[in-house]
Design a protein around this motif. Structure first.
Motif, short mmCIF file in Angstrom:
data_model
loop_
_atom_site.label_atom_id
_atom_site.label_comp_id
_atom_site.label_asym_id
_atom_site.label_seq_id
_atom_site.Cartn_x
_atom_site.Cartn_y
_atom_site.Cartn_z
N THR A 277 0.84 -1.20 0.00
CA THR A 277 0.00 0.00 0.00
C THR A 277 0.87 1.24 0.00
OG1 THR A 277 -0.12 0.19 2.40
CG2 THR A 277 -1.74 -1.25 1.34
N GLN A 278 0.29 2.34 -0.48
CA GLN A 278 1.02 3.61 -0.46
C GLN A 278 1.31 4.01 0.99
OE1 GLN A 278 -1.21 7.04 -0.69
NE2 GLN A 278 0.45 8.43 -1.30
N LYS A 279 0.36 3.74 1.89
CA LYS A 279 0.56 4.10 3.30
C LYS A 279 1.74 3.34 3.89
CE LYS A 279 -4.21 5.47 4.30
NZ LYS A 279 -5.44 5.17 5.08
N ASP A 280 1.86 2.05 3.56
CA ASP A 280 2.99 1.27 4.06
C ASP A 280 4.31 1.78 3.48
OD1 ASP A 280 1.55 -0.35 5.74
OD2 ASP A 280 1.31 -1.97 4.27
N LEU A 282 5.00 4.86 2.59
CA LEU A 282 5.34 6.10 3.29
C LEU A 282 5.75 5.82 4.74
CD1 LEU A 282 2.48 8.44 1.97
CD2 LEU A 282 4.90 8.50 1.33
N LYS A 283 5.12 4.85 5.36
CA LYS A 283 5.43 4.49 6.74
C LYS A 283 6.86 3.96 6.87
CE LYS A 283 3.83 1.55 10.54
NZ LYS A 283 2.83 0.52 10.95
N LYS A 287 8.69 10.31 3.17
CA LYS A 287 8.38 11.04 1.95
C LYS A 287 9.45 10.77 0.90
CE LYS A 287 5.80 14.84 4.08
NZ LYS A 287 5.72 16.31 4.25
N GLU A 318 -2.05 7.09 -5.76
CA GLU A 318 -2.37 7.69 -4.46
C GLU A 318 -3.86 7.55 -4.13
OE1 GLU A 318 1.13 11.08 -4.24
OE2 GLU A 318 -0.85 11.65 -5.02
N ASN A 321 -4.50 4.02 -3.02
CA ASN A 321 -3.64 3.58 -1.91
C ASN A 321 -2.84 2.33 -2.29
OD1 ASN A 321 -2.48 3.49 0.67
ND2 ASN A 321 -4.12 2.19 1.47
#
Length: 398
Positions: A277-280, A282-283, A287, A318, A321
């Motif tokens: 996922t995009q969230k993972d 970034l996590k 950035k 984005e 996700n």
């Protein structure tokens, strides 16, 4: 005043010619004067492009060939377009090979020397555009008769595609077995000549059935040991290992089964077959250093938006996700797990990689230290630098 009008008319006529493209709808020759009984400079094949240098006179045009030679061709063979109704008159003495020999789709010859430098312009100090290898087919529309003249092996007037070499370096495709016999008949103490023929053998083997690589490298290695060049020795020994692997190459089905469940592990996070996922993303990586939109005409990637990190590159949607890994730089944090028994990490040397996975990889003399492993609709491109695994790219087929 009449002279003025004549010059204007001539200028306009030549301007029209300069804006149009002209092709030969038959085999013909470039004559030094407007007569088929005149001496000729070279051979044209059907479809060759020429530039007109004069108006038609008595059934002849003065033209320029794609190697910049100038001469005359019959007017009846000059056309602004080609079509299936053209009646081709074949020149049986023309050495150019038509595109029906399973090597190249249009008129061509082959490189007959090792490490041929193809240049941007027809002179020896011109920029080198490409290195070509023994057995490489090259498109040729006009072939000069003089072996010391330049030939355009790009098959095009355009500066973007034009490449030049001397006529004497192209010809019929060399025969591997003949070249092998030539090598074996050389004086064993003549290391210079043996190296020349050995290089041709190796390059031709790469352009032939891969089973010919082993006998080619066996001969070449004899010369390399005579020369005692440490770098050449190391490179040749590595190529011998590659040759052994390619000789036992697995089928596409076996390769696909081998890598079917492959996934990256990035800082301990599994990508579930190259996706996360995009969230993972970034996590784990924060950035991105850079974002860029890249046009994807084939629609192969998840998105046109790409994230760039020191460790990796990814196509990111984005809104949905989602993130798809496209390149990973291998270090102590990142690795590629091909299957439960095969992992590529920062500890894998190039030699060990080839010894273990040589039957699964693709390799080329034109891209040393770069290997491929086929996937279903893409492939892993695996690059080594200084003997160490550097990066792995997922390359999609269009």
């Amino acid at each position: 005043m009449k002279k003025y009008y004549f010059l204007v008319a001539l200028f306009c006529s030549l301007l029209v010619h300069s804006q149009e493209r002209y092709f030969l709808n038959s085999d013909t020759r470039l004559y030094i004067s407007p007569s088929t009984s005149a001496e000729f400079l070279g051979y044209f094949k059907y479809g060759a492009e020429v530039q007109l240098l004069s108006e038609s006179k008595n059934g002849w045009y003065k033209v320029k060939a794609d190697n910049f030679s100038e001469g005359f061709v019959p007017e009846k063979y000059v056309a602004t377009r080609l079509n299936s109704a053209d009646v081709k008159v074949r020149d049986n003495e023309n050495p150019l090979i038509e595109g029906n020999d399973n090597y190249y789709g249009s008129c061509h010859l082959f490189v007959i020397v090792a490490g041929l430098k193809a240049r941007a312009q027809p002179h020896k100090n011109s920029k080198i555009k490409e290195i070509l290898y023994t057995g490489d087919p090259v498109p040729i529309d006009y072939l000069p008769k003089n072996p010391e003249e330049w030939v355009n092996i790009g098959g095009n007037f355009s500066d973007e595609y034009a490449r030049f070499t001397l006529r004497k370096f192209v010809g019929k495709r060399p025969d591997f077995n003949t070249l092998l016999k030539d090598f074996d008949q050389l004086d064993p103490t003549n290391s210079t000549e043996r190296k020349t023929v050995g290089e041709r053998l190796v390059e031709l083997a790469w352009n032939s059935d891969k089973t010919t690589l082993t006998p080619a490298y066996q001969r070449y290695y004899e010369v390399v040991r005579q020369l005692n060049d440490p770098k050449l020795l190391a490179d040749t020994e590595l190529n011998i290992i590659i040759a052994k692997g390619l000789a036992k190459h697995k089928t596409p089905e076996q390769i696909l089964a081998f890598v079917k469940k492959s996934e990256f592990v990035l800082k301990g996070v599994k990508t579930k077959s190259l996706f996360l996922t995009q969230k993972d993303l970034l996590k784990v990586f924060g950035k991105p250093v850079k974002k860029a939109t890249i046009s994807d005409e084939c629609g192969l990637y998840l998105s046109d938006l790409f994230y760039y990190y020191p460790d990796l590159e990814a196509s990111v949607d984005e809104k949905q996700n989602q993130a798809e890994i496209t390149r990973v730089f291998i270090n102590e944090n990142n690795k590629l797990v091909l299957n439960a028994n095969a992992t590529l990490d920062h500890s894998v040397s190039e030699k060990a990689f080839i010894e273990k996975y040589g039957a699964y990889i693709g390799a080329s003399i034109k891209a040393p230290h770069l290997y491929s492993i086929q996937l279903e609709d893409s492939e892993f491109k695996i690059e080594f630098r200084d003997g160490k695994l550097f990066n792995i790219e997922i390359f999609f087929y269009c």
